[in-house]
Structures are given as structure tokens and as C-alpha cells.
Design a protein around this motif. Structure first.
Motif, PDB file in Angstrom:
ATOM      1  N   SER A 412     -53.498 -22.933  25.854  1.00 24.21           N
ATOM      2  CA  SER A 412     -54.222 -24.164  26.125  1.00 24.21           C
ATOM      3  C   SER A 412     -54.917 -24.643  24.857  1.00 24.21           C
ATOM      4  O   SER A 412     -54.972 -23.930  23.839  1.00 24.21           O
ATOM      5  N   VAL A 413     -55.460 -25.871  24.918  1.00 26.28           N
ATOM      6  CA  VAL A 413     -56.158 -26.420  23.749  1.00 26.28           C
ATOM      7  C   VAL A 413     -57.307 -25.510  23.341  1.00 26.28           C
ATOM      8  O   VAL A 413     -57.480 -25.181  22.158  1.00 26.28           O
ATOM      9  N   GLU A 414     -58.135 -25.094  24.325  1.00 21.49           N
ATOM     10  CA  GLU A 414     -59.282 -24.243  24.024  1.00 21.49           C
ATOM     11  C   GLU A 414     -58.833 -22.880  23.509  1.00 21.49           C
ATOM     12  O   GLU A 414     -59.394 -22.355  22.543  1.00 21.49           O
ATOM     13  N   ALA A 415     -57.821 -22.280  24.164  1.00 21.66           N
ATOM     14  CA  ALA A 415     -57.358 -20.953  23.736  1.00 21.66           C
ATOM     15  C   ALA A 415     -56.756 -21.000  22.338  1.00 21.66           C
ATOM     16  O   ALA A 415     -56.921 -20.058  21.548  1.00 21.66           O
ATOM     17  N   GLY A 421     -60.066 -19.766  15.630  1.00 22.40           N
ATOM     18  CA  GLY A 421     -61.450 -19.742  15.190  1.00 22.40           C
ATOM     19  C   GLY A 421     -61.946 -21.057  14.643  1.00 22.40           C
ATOM     20  O   GLY A 421     -63.013 -21.101  14.017  1.00 22.40           O
ATOM     21  N   HIS A 422     -61.221 -22.142  14.872  1.00 25.59           N
ATOM     22  CA  HIS A 422     -61.628 -23.459  14.388  1.00 25.59           C
ATOM     23  C   HIS A 422     -60.825 -24.525  15.122  1.00 25.59           C
ATOM     24  O   HIS A 422     -59.897 -24.208  15.894  1.00 25.59           O
ATOM     25  N   GLN A 423     -61.171 -25.782  14.889  1.00 21.69           N
ATOM     26  CA  GLN A 423     -60.403 -26.857  15.484  1.00 21.69           C
ATOM     27  C   GLN A 423     -58.952 -26.791  14.999  1.00 21.69           C
ATOM     28  O   GLN A 423     -58.691 -26.556  13.824  1.00 21.69           O
ATOM     29  N   ALA A 424     -58.045 -26.985  15.945  1.00 22.49           N
ATOM     30  CA  ALA A 424     -56.630 -26.936  15.601  1.00 22.49           C
ATOM     31  C   ALA A 424     -55.902 -27.982  16.415  1.00 22.49           C
ATOM     32  O   ALA A 424     -56.192 -28.177  17.601  1.00 22.49           O
ATOM     33  N   ALA A 425     -54.979 -28.653  15.768  1.00 17.90           N
ATOM     34  CA  ALA A 425     -54.193 -29.664  16.466  1.00 17.90           C
ATOM     35  C   ALA A 425     -53.257 -28.983  17.459  1.00 17.90           C
ATOM     36  O   ALA A 425     -52.494 -28.081  17.108  1.00 17.90           O
ATOM     37  N   TYR A 426     -53.368 -29.404  18.708  1.00 18.92           N
ATOM     38  CA  TYR A 426     -52.515 -28.908  19.783  1.00 18.92           C
ATOM     39  C   TYR A 426     -51.362 -29.905  19.898  1.00 18.92           C
ATOM     40  O   TYR A 426     -51.494 -30.963  20.502  1.00 18.92           O
ATOM     41  N   ILE A 472     -64.760 -26.912  12.087  1.00 18.70           N
ATOM     42  CA  ILE A 472     -63.650 -27.520  11.360  1.00 18.70           C
ATOM     43  C   ILE A 472     -62.875 -26.429  10.614  1.00 18.70           C
ATOM     44  O   ILE A 472     -63.446 -25.453  10.121  1.00 18.70           O
ATOM     45  N   ASN A 473     -61.573 -26.607  10.528  1.00 24.12           N
ATOM     46  CA  ASN A 473     -60.717 -25.683   9.790  1.00 24.12           C
ATOM     47  C   ASN A 473     -61.211 -25.563   8.351  1.00 24.12           C
ATOM     48  O   ASN A 473     -61.305 -26.557   7.630  1.00 24.12           O
TER      49      ASN A 473
END
Length: 712
Positions: A412-415, A421-426, A472-473
Motif C-alpha cells: 500500500s501507499v503507507e506500507a 522510511g520516507h515519501q515515495a512515489a506509489y 522527504i527522500n
């Protein structure tokens, strides 16, 4: 008148008869002696010679030996050879267990043997042979076999060996086991002339063999074979049901040596030059592999090349054609970990040794054709799953086509964000068709370069989702012009064309669980000179391209790009315009993410010119619009009392509700100024530049517009 002749003397007649009787008697004695005493003498001599020559290491027993000098035949049965003791030559003479039910030799040229000339033999037949060799003999003679004979040569009309079983290695776990073999050879000429005859397989004019059941143990693997057949006259080798099992299971954990598992129902090698194999030369017409299922784990270090592996054994290796049908391949030890079904492959003019390859050769072949069914793998493991439904490639026509490609997240987006460990484009990507034209397969295979005339992508659908609640990444983004210039492989695509694309974007901000959404529909892109080759890419010959599409499926947009991908500062320009649209189409993104709404506003046209680099976006934006009204919102996305007051101040003091204010007046330009965050992609910088220019064009001071555009 003369006297009559005297009759023969009785004494002469008497001695003549006795001489004849004596000769016959001697012949009878010799015949009886040969019949009753030669065979036992020969048997005892053979047994004694083996014991003496092996210094007591081996013992030979022959149950029966029968010779017929009149017919030039010999027959032996019940032959047994075994190791009985150690000897000074034990290191050179390994343990042996040998049994042969019957040996027949017919048509022996005894006179030639006595005269030490080339010995002719009509035929030799061996039946029910069993051999177990514990180790390979050491220190044997390196001279050819014909030079070790006590006569100039031996020529055998036919040799047949039936029901033979052979094992090599330790008694409990032999390295080689041959089940039941039959070998037939014609016109075996053991001589210097026979060895020099290039048309012979070894010393034989023709050889045919069949084998049922074989097992081979090599380091880390075990090979089994159900059946094999070979014929030098037909120039054909066939293997049925080849199985290779690794001692360790196939996994992504690499080991020093390669691990592979193979199930091959049938292998057929046609047009084989069997005579050349004895001279370290491999030549064949066609190799066909039917329905191979191959799984392998790559080794920790790169294995030697095919040339390096074959050079110690072959002086020449040529194959006219290779064909693979209904194959399946799975490769572990790679991040992609591909698994490919229904592989159909053909290659022509394969030449490994000597290596005089043309510049157009692909993996030692003049041409390749490949097609596959469904394939699966991983990207950025373990976060993404990748697959395609079909692939077609032809090195002669320089075409590569992939159908039904799909990239989907595995979490999932959250997983996904939590795992990284940071924002990641799903990101989800659907690509119905990818087609390379003019693809240089040789450059890809031999020089790790992606070169093509045209890359065409039809009706792709891209969906991105991200969660702003995570950090943020920290890594710098590689989705930048200078990042393309630093790719670890050569890139030279003359044209890239995207047709009918759809991009859906979703962002969940920390302030609101309802995500903001934005879409770009009917997107068409064409890029020219997409390259990191210094001979192609420069400031004078940059990457150029155009894109057209519809924002929220209601506003037509057009962009034009120029970029020198080898510019270390990442300098590039972006120009374009947006067509007429109500500004309220932006509320789907603004309301959940920024806490403000556009109550009204109608765009007639927006034009912009941006200059971008590694530090900032700069330029000018001209926005023609009317009736612009904002609404500030609270946490519940509603206008509270203070938000209504703030809205009135913003709309009355800061915002320019019409641009131009009156008909006939010039459009007030907006200044584009927004600092670049290196952790974000270049697309984020484009968006920041447009936001800062639009805000400044609407009356927001430059500094505040810059700050708002850079808001995370």
C-alpha cells in the motif's frame, strides 16, 4: 628287340606310403594339440600376463577361451578383471572392476600378425560389458593409440558392443554412470593413415551409439539422461529427457559458482561433423532444444566468457542455426529476477571460435529472433512487480516490441513509504505497446548501449500516489536532465514518441486525509535526440521536444523543451501555453492539499518561458484571465469567520481579479522565480516555476509567490 622296363622297386613304394602317413600323423598330432592344449595355454598366458604387467595389482579370469585357427576365429566368455592388491604402480593403476560376458573376434589375419604387418580383422563383438573405474589412470602414454601397437596397424571391419554399463568414481557415489549402451563402429583403421583421415570419427569410418539411462555428478550439480542416440553417418545426436538438479536450491542468494536447474525433454543436433570433434573442431548445422525449463542463480562474480570457457577444448566452434521452442527461463541473483514463459528463439551463423566477429554480430550470432509469452520480475525489490504479456525481437529487422507491460506496487501507499522510511512515489504503469524501430541489438549486447531510430509508446496509463506525512527522500533525484546524461549505459534514441497517454496524480497532505487529485489526459509527447553520446549531444544539438495534452480533461496545454543532457548544471528551457479553462478545475488538488479554493476565474490563455538549472527556475508567465476569486478554508475545508476575513483581504488587496484589468490594456506578466530542491525531480521544478509565475501574475508579491511555490 629291347628288354621290357623293370617295375618300380617295392622299397620306394613302401617309403612313400610311410612318409604320407607320417605327415598325416604329424598334422593329426598338431591338430589334436591345438585343439586340446592351445586354448588352455592361451587362457593361462593371458591371465598371467595381466598379473605380471600390473605387478599383482589386477587379476584376470577367463571362464572359457576357444580358438579356431582354420576359421581365424576366437571366442572368450566369462571374462573378469578386478583389483586384488596394492602394488608399486597403485597410484598409476586405479581400482578397476570389469566383467564381459562374451567376446568374439572373427577373421583374424594370423599371417599378417606373424609377419608384423597391418593385421586385418573381420569383426569384433562384445556382449554384456560392465566396467567400474574408481579413478582415472595417471601417467599414461600421451602417444596416439596407433603408435602404441606392436604392429604397424590394425583394421577392423566392424566393432559391436552391446549391453554395456560403465561407472566412474567412488563405489558408493560414482561421478559418472552409464546405464545400458550399444556402440557399433565400421571400418576401424588403427594406423597413422587412419588417424590422418579427416573423414573418420576417431579411427572409424562410421560410428553409431545408443544409451539408455545416464547420471553425471559435477561440483554442485547432478545430471540425468534418459536416452541418447548418435550416428556419424546421419550426422545426428539426440538427447531425450535431460535433467540437471543443483545440490542447493535456486534462490536470490549468490554463491561463488552458478547454480542451475534444467529440464530438457529433447535436444537434437543435426549436421554434426563428428570427425572434427576428435580434432578439437565443432561444426554443426542445427541445434534444436524443445521445451527447456531453465532456472539459475547467477554467481557472485561474473563467470568467464563463452570464448574463455571453450578455448582450452576447441580450436573452432561454429553452428549454422540454433532453435529453441516453448522454453521457460527464471533467473535469480538479479534485482529484476525475471521469469519468462513460452520462449521461442532462433539464431543463425553462430561462431564462437575463432572470434572474427562482425560489428553487427549479436552474442556470437549473425542474427537473432526472439518471442516470449508472459514474463514477470521485480523492480526496486521488493516494492514493485513488473510483467509483460508478449515480447517480439528481430535483430535483422531491428525491431523490438513489448505488449501488455505492467508495473504495480506490491504494498500500500503507507506500507511503501514506511518500508523506505520516507515519501515515495506509489506508481502504477500500464503500457499496452512499446515498440523500438531501428534498434541496434549489437550495440546493446556488445557495448551496453541503447541505440534506436524510434521508440514508440502507445496509450500508456500512469498513476502516482504519495503520502506527505512521511519525511522527504534524503537522496538526490535522478529524474533530471543531468541525470540522463550520467546514465551508466550509452543512450542514443533519435525520436521518442508517446501517444494517447493518461497520467493520474494523487497526493495525501498531512492536513487532510482526502487526497488531492490531478490528471493529464490525451497526452502526446515527441522527443528528438534523446542521447548522452558526446558526438550527438551538445549545446548546438540539444534534446528537443514537444508535448500536448489536457489538464483535468478540460484545459488544453502545449509544452516545448530544449536541453543539453551533458550540461553539468542541468540547464534547459521550457516554453508553452494553456488554453481557455475555468480555474475551478484546480480545486480537486488545491482544496485538500493547500486549504484554499478558487471560487471563480476563467482563463483565456496562459503563456510561459522558463529557464531552469540545478539551482532555480526563472522566467516569465503571461496569464490572461478574468473574475479571479479565492477562498481560504479551515481544517475541515470550510470557510470560518477568520478565513472569510482573510479571503476578503486577499481578494481585495493582493489578487488581481482581471488580467488585463481592462480590455485593450497589456497583460501584466508574472515573474517566475523558485529555488530548486535537489531531492525532487525536474517535473517538480517545472510545477514550482509555473505556480510562482501564476501567483505573481495574479498580484502576489514576488517573494511571497516564490515561498508559496516552494512549499512542500
Amino acid at each position: 628287340m629291347s628288354a621290357p622296363a623293370a617295375p618300380p622297386a617295392p622299397s620306394r613304394r613302401h617309403w612313400g606310403r610311410w612318409l604320407l602317413l607320417l605327415v598325416l600323423g604329424l598334422a593329426l598330432v598338431v591338430g589334436v594339440g591345438l585343439t586340446f592344449f592351445l586354448d588352455p595355454w592361451l587362457r593361462r598366458t593371458l591371465e598371467r600376463q595381466v598379473t605380471e604387467r600390473s605387478r599383482g595389482r589386477y587379476q584376470l579370469r577367463v571362464a572359457r577361451l576357444h580358438t579356431s585357427l582354420w576359421r581365424d576365429n576366437a571366442e572368450l566368455s566369462g571374462i573378469r578383471l578386478r583389483t586384488v592388491a596394492t602394488s608399486p604402480d597403485s597410484a598409476r593403476l586405479p581400482p578397476v572392476r570389469f566383467a564381459l560376458a562374451q567376446l568374439r573376434v572373427s577373421g583374424i589375419g594370423l599371417l599378417a600378425l606373424v609377419r608384423r604387418r597391418e593385421v586385418p580383422i573381420d569383426s569384433i563383438a562384445l556382449d554384456s560389458l560392465s566396467l567400474h573405474l574408481a579413478a582415472w589412470p595417471r601417467g599414461g602414454s600421451k602417444r596416439p593409440l596407433h603408435e602404441q601397437l606392436p604392429v604397424p596397424g590394425i583394421r577392423v571391419g566392424a566393432l559391436a558392443m552391446r549391453h554395456a554399463r560403465v561407472a566412474y568414481g567412488p563405489e558408493q557415489q560414482p561421478a559418472v554412470q552409464l546405464g545400458e549402451a550399444t556402440v557399433v563402429a565400421q571400418d576401424i583403421w588403427l594406423s597413422a593413415a587412419g588417424a590422418a583421415d579427416s573423414a573418420r570419427t576417431g579411427y572409424a569410418a562410421a560410428v553409431a551409439a545408443q544409451l539408455r539411462g545416464a547420471a553425471l555428478r559435477v561440483p554442485g550439480h547432478e545430471l540425468k539422461l534418459v536416452r541418447a542416440a548418435f550416428s556419424s553417418r546421419r550426422q545426428r545426436l539426440q538427447l531425450d529427457s535431460v535433467l540437471v538438479h543443483p545440490h542447493q536450491a535456486i534462490s536470490n542468494t549468490r554463491t561463488p559458482a552458478v547454480r542451475l536447474s534444467l529440464a530438457l525433454p529433447r535436444l537434437v543436433l543435426a549436421g554434426l561433423d563428428a570427425a572434427g570433434l576428435s580434432r578439437n573442431r565443432f561444426r554443426a548445422d542445427t541445434l534444436r532444444l524443445q521445451a527447456p525449463h531453465l532456472a539459475l542463480t547467477l554467481p557472485a562474480q561474473s563467470p568467464p566468457t563463452l570464448v574463455q570457457m571453450l578455448q582450452p577444448y576447441l580450436r573452432e566452434c561454429r553452428l549454422n542455426r540454433l532453435e529453441v521452442s516453448e522454453g521457460q527461463v527464471r533467473v535469480a541473483g538479479l534485482e529484476l529476477a525475471p521469469a519468462i514463459a513460452d520462449v521461442q528463439l532462433s539464431a543463425t551463423k553462430i561462431q564462437v571460435l575463432p572470434r572474427r566477429a562482425l560489428a553487427t554480430d549479436v552474442l556470437y550470432a549473425r542474427a537473432w529472433q526472439v518471442s516470449t509469452g508472459r514474463a514477470t520480475g521485480t523492480l526496486d525489490a521488493p516494492y514493485y512487480h513488473v510483467s509483460w504479456q508478449q515480447l517480439r525481437a528481430n535483430s535483422q529487422t531491428k525491431l523490438l516490441q513489448v505488449a501488455g507491460a505492467l508495473v504495480v506496487p506490491t504494498r500500500s501507499v503507507e506500507a511503501l513509504a514506511r518500508g523506505k522510511g520516507h515519501q515515495a512515489a506509489y506508481v502504477t504503469v500500464r503500457l499496452p505497446e512499446i515498440r523500438f524501430s531501428g534498434l541496434d541489438f549489437a550495440a546493446a549486447a556488445n557495448r551496453q548501449q541503447l541505440r534506436a531510430t524510434l521508440l514508440r509508446v502507445r496509450t500508456p496509463r500512469v498513476s502516482t500516489r504519495s503520502d506527505g506525512r512521511f519525511p522527504i527522500n534524503p537522496s538526490y533525484s535522478v529524474a533530471t536532465p543531468e541525470g540522463l546524461g550520467r546514465l551508466p549505459f550509452g543512450l542514443a534514441i533519435e525520436r521518442l514518441r508517446v501517444e494517447g497517454a493518461t497520467i493520474n496524480m494523487s497526493y495525501r497532505s498531512p492536513r487532510d486525509p482526502q487526497p488531492g487529485i490531478m490528471s493529464i489526459d490525451r497526452l502526446g509527447v515527441e522527443l528528438r535526440n534523446l542521447s548522452n553520446d558526446p558526438r550527438r549531444m551538445s549545446a548546438a544539438t540539444p534534446l528537443t521536444g514537444e508535448a500536448t495534452g489536457w489538464v483535468q480533461n478540460r484545459c488544453r496545454a502545449r509544452l516545448a523543451l530544449r536541453a543539453n543532457l551533458l550540461d553539468a548544471q542541468g540547464r534547459h528551457t521550457l516554453t508553452g501555453e494553456f488554453g481557455p479553462t475555468p480555474l475551478t478545475i484546480l480545486n480537486a488538488m488545491l482544496v485538500p492539499t493547500r486549504g484554499l479554493a478558487l471560487r471563480s476565474g476563467q482563463v483565456q490563455r496562459i503563456r510561459f518561458q522558463l529557464q531552469l538549472d540545478r539551482t532555480a527556475a526563472r522566467g516569465t508567465l503571461w496569464g490572461e484571465y478574468s473574475d479571479l476569486k479565492l477562498q481560504l478554508l479551515n481544517q475541515q475545508e470550510k470557510p470560518g469567520l477568520l478565513h472569510r476575513l482573510g479571503t476578503s483581504v486577499v481578494n481585495g488587496i493582493f489578487l488581481r481579479d482581471h488580467n488585463p484589468r481592462r480590455p485593450g490594456q497589456p497583460v501584466q506578466p508574472g515573474r517566475v522565480l523558485s529555488a530548486r530542491e535537489p531531492r525532487f525531480s525536474v517535473f517538480s521544478l517545472w510545477r514550482q516555476g509555473l505556480v510562482s509565475g501564476m501567483l505573481n501574475s495574479a498580484g502576489v508579491p514576488t517573494g511571497l509567490a516564490k515561498k508559496l511555490s516552494e512549499a512542500k
